[in-house]
Motif scaffolding. Sequence first.
Motif, PDB file in Angstrom:
ATOM      1  N   ALA A 271       0.832  -1.205   0.000  1.00 33.21           N
ATOM      2  CA  ALA A 271       0.000   0.000   0.000  1.00 33.21           C
ATOM      3  C   ALA A 271       0.867   1.255   0.000  1.00 33.21           C
ATOM      4  CB  ALA A 271      -0.931  -0.011   1.206  1.00 33.21           C
ATOM      5  N   THR A 272       1.936   1.241   0.788  1.00 37.62           N
ATOM      6  CA  THR A 272       2.827   2.407   0.859  1.00 37.62           C
ATOM      7  C   THR A 272       3.554   2.620  -0.456  1.00 37.62           C
ATOM      8  OG1 THR A 272       3.143   2.111   3.236  1.00 37.62           O
ATOM      9  CG2 THR A 272       4.767   3.446   2.082  1.00 37.62           C
ATOM     10  N   PHE A 273       4.122   1.543  -1.018  1.00 43.01           N
ATOM     11  CA  PHE A 273       4.790   1.649  -2.321  1.00 43.01           C
ATOM     12  C   PHE A 273       3.832   2.235  -3.359  1.00 43.01           C
ATOM     13  CE2 PHE A 273       7.699  -2.046  -1.039  1.00 43.01           C
ATOM     14  CZ  PHE A 273       8.800  -1.224  -0.882  1.00 43.01           C
ATOM     15  N   THR A 274       2.590   1.737  -3.357  1.00 45.63           N
ATOM     16  CA  THR A 274       1.605   2.158  -4.360  1.00 45.63           C
ATOM     17  C   THR A 274       1.213   3.622  -4.170  1.00 45.63           C
ATOM     18  OG1 THR A 274       0.714  -0.098  -4.445  1.00 45.63           O
ATOM     19  CG2 THR A 274      -0.665   1.656  -5.343  1.00 45.63           C
ATOM     20  N   PHE A 275       0.911   4.006  -2.933  1.00 40.32           N
ATOM     21  CA  PHE A 275       0.435   5.362  -2.661  1.00 40.32           C
ATOM     22  C   PHE A 275       1.501   6.406  -2.965  1.00 40.32           C
ATOM     23  CE2 PHE A 275      -0.499   9.097  -0.193  1.00 40.32           C
ATOM     24  CZ  PHE A 275      -1.876   9.230  -0.299  1.00 40.32           C
ATOM     25  N   VAL A 276       2.691   6.191  -2.437  1.00 41.07           N
ATOM     26  CA  VAL A 276       3.756   7.186  -2.623  1.00 41.07           C
ATOM     27  C   VAL A 276       4.140   7.311  -4.088  1.00 41.07           C
ATOM     28  CG1 VAL A 276       6.127   7.799  -2.040  1.00 41.07           C
ATOM     29  CG2 VAL A 276       4.625   6.858  -0.286  1.00 41.07           C
ATOM     30  N   LEU A 445     -13.292  12.462  -8.088  1.00 44.84           N
ATOM     31  CA  LEU A 445     -12.044  11.763  -7.797  1.00 44.84           C
ATOM     32  C   LEU A 445     -11.264  12.468  -6.689  1.00 44.84           C
ATOM     33  CD1 LEU A 445     -10.255   9.396  -8.488  1.00 44.84           C
ATOM     34  CD2 LEU A 445      -9.229  10.737 -10.338  1.00 44.84           C
ATOM     35  N   MET A 446     -11.477  13.789  -6.556  1.00 42.91           N
ATOM     36  CA  MET A 446     -10.837  14.512  -5.458  1.00 42.91           C
ATOM     37  C   MET A 446     -11.368  14.016  -4.108  1.00 42.91           C
ATOM     38  SD  MET A 446      -8.496  16.773  -6.287  1.00 42.91           S
ATOM     39  CE  MET A 446      -8.485  18.142  -5.131  1.00 42.91           C
ATOM     40  N   VAL A 451     -10.270  10.868   0.851  1.00 48.00           N
ATOM     41  CA  VAL A 451     -10.451   9.738   1.776  1.00 48.00           C
ATOM     42  C   VAL A 451      -9.187   8.878   1.830  1.00 48.00           C
ATOM     43  CG1 VAL A 451     -11.752   7.616   2.199  1.00 48.00           C
ATOM     44  CG2 VAL A 451     -12.950   9.692   1.476  1.00 48.00           C
ATOM     45  N   LEU A 452      -8.592   8.614   0.665  1.00 51.75           N
ATOM     46  CA  LEU A 452      -7.388   7.780   0.617  1.00 51.75           C
ATOM     47  C   LEU A 452      -6.219   8.434   1.352  1.00 51.75           C
ATOM     48  CD1 LEU A 452      -7.462   6.456  -3.072  1.00 51.75           C
ATOM     49  CD2 LEU A 452      -7.923   5.167  -0.975  1.00 51.75           C
ATOM     50  N   VAL A 453      -6.085   9.747   1.183  1.00 51.56           N
ATOM     51  CA  VAL A 453      -4.994  10.463   1.855  1.00 51.56           C
ATOM     52  C   VAL A 453      -5.166  10.398   3.368  1.00 51.56           C
ATOM     53  CG1 VAL A 453      -4.027  12.741   2.290  1.00 51.56           C
ATOM     54  CG2 VAL A 453      -4.457  12.019  -0.053  1.00 51.56           C
ATOM     55  N   ILE A 454      -6.378  10.660   3.833  1.00 50.14           N
ATOM     56  CA  ILE A 454      -6.643  10.586   5.280  1.00 50.14           C
ATOM     57  C   ILE A 454      -6.362   9.178   5.791  1.00 50.14           C
ATOM     58  CG2 ILE A 454      -8.406  10.751   7.075  1.00 50.14           C
ATOM     59  CD1 ILE A 454      -7.636  13.454   5.972  1.00 50.14           C
ATOM     60  N   VAL A 458      -3.593   7.926   8.609  1.00 52.00           N
ATOM     61  CA  VAL A 458      -4.121   7.346   9.840  1.00 52.00           C
ATOM     62  C   VAL A 458      -3.646   5.901  10.036  1.00 52.00           C
ATOM     63  CG1 VAL A 458      -6.225   6.570  11.014  1.00 52.00           C
ATOM     64  CG2 VAL A 458      -6.149   8.819   9.938  1.00 52.00           C
ATOM     65  N   PHE A 459      -3.708   5.100   8.963  1.00 56.40           N
ATOM     66  CA  PHE A 459      -3.466   3.677   9.106  1.00 56.40           C
ATOM     67  C   PHE A 459      -2.054   3.237   8.707  1.00 56.40           C
ATOM     68  CE2 PHE A 459      -8.088   4.005   8.396  1.00 56.40           C
ATOM     69  CZ  PHE A 459      -8.505   3.480   9.630  1.00 56.40           C
ATOM     70  N   ILE A 460      -1.435   3.977   7.791  1.00 51.70           N
ATOM     71  CA  ILE A 460      -0.112   3.561   7.297  1.00 51.70           C
ATOM     72  C   ILE A 460       0.988   4.447   7.841  1.00 51.70           C
ATOM     73  CG2 ILE A 460       1.305   3.183   5.234  1.00 51.70           C
ATOM     74  CD1 ILE A 460      -1.239   2.563   3.703  1.00 51.70           C
TER      75      ILE A 460
END
Length: 464
Positions: A271-276, A445-446, A451-454, A458-460
Amino acid sequence: MERFFKLKEFGTNVRTEIMAGITTFMTMAYILAVNPLVLGNGTGLDMYGIFLATALGAGIFTLAMGLFVNFPVALAPGMGLNAYFATTVVASEASGHAISASMALAAVFISGIIFIILTVTKVRQMLIVAIPDSIKVAITVGIGLFITIIGLKGSGLLTISLSPFADYAAGSFNNLNSNETIFHLGDITEPSVWLTVLGLLVISALMVLRVRGAILIGILITTLVGAIPGVDVVTFDSLKSADWVPNFSKLNFWDFDFADLLTTGLLSAIATFTFVELFDTFGTMVGTANRAGFFKDKEKGRKLVGKAMLVDAVAVSGGAVLGTSTMTAYVESAAGIAEGGRTGLTSSTTGVLFLLSLFLAPIALLVPSPATSAALIIVGVLMMQSVKEIDFEDLVLGIPAFLTIAMMPFTYNIANGISFGIISYVVLAVIANLAGKKKYQVHWLMWVLFVLVIARYVFIGAEG
């Protein structure tokens, strides 16, 4: 060559493009030396194998960017994510199980597959439409400052101290009135520092005089000065015992362990690799394309960046197959664009040079940090020019743009800047709309990104 890369259409020529490609290579060749040091530190991966993967990955996928997309952006293993790979993922023991480099490479490979799916379904491309123009411009400016920080730190011209802020974080306020700051001017008497200043002055003077290839010429002059006896920043001694023929048997090829991905807590790493990478690549692609003027025709710019994103997605999994951490579009590509690079001939030239570095590694590694640092600082100046396009008087646009710009260099992370820009824009736009003021569009999409950023923070957390 002119027809294939559409040089006349982009207002450029072969000489300019090749010079730009060489400049991009010179500013990012440091990854050939740095990536093996970062990934080889306690991961169990062979350092020479990492070097081969770095050169091959950068060469193959940068060449693909040039030949299939006609876009002047280079790719290589990303700084930051390689450190996260080595010091956080492999070094951790999630769920009581040790995580091997083979498992971490498998996580990178899977994140690349996710990227390919997001790109083919055009979810990534929709970001270009969804994110407001003010934030897109702010991304360009923020990356410019980010590049400047990289250059200043790499040269020693800037040093960082945590005092008295460490005391403040610990609850002590005793030192807040002292003159101590977190940023310091480096020791000017150090050869690497004054050599950077010299390189900065040389490149600046050449650009003021409108000399073509100013950045590349400045890098070469700085390198030669660094080799003068008494300066000794550059030494040719390493050439005497250099190994000029690559040994591909040491490549960490297809070194994956998928067996324990679910039981070792690697889902959070994926998840971290994907998000960043999602935001880093978006920021770099949009920032460099904006700097090159591709978004003057918005539809054309979107299509171009969309194609580039597919190559980038394939590169993530491809780099893992070769045995390196996440491949990404490099902000240093802006150096080549600043030299006039506008087509895939620029990135093709850079790609070929990375492939040649397999055989000429000792020469490629002679370029010292002061030479590339000076170039990166100048690139920061050029990217800062876009700031005039942001309407700071409209605070719904100005505040998110400012946070995007500020958070990139100060947190040393492109993704953080974009994240804070998204969160603040959505919140302020909703408040303004509810107050009945000027109506601001918030793309659906914003909301998803909000939601994904929050959830990410919070979780990662803020790794990478």
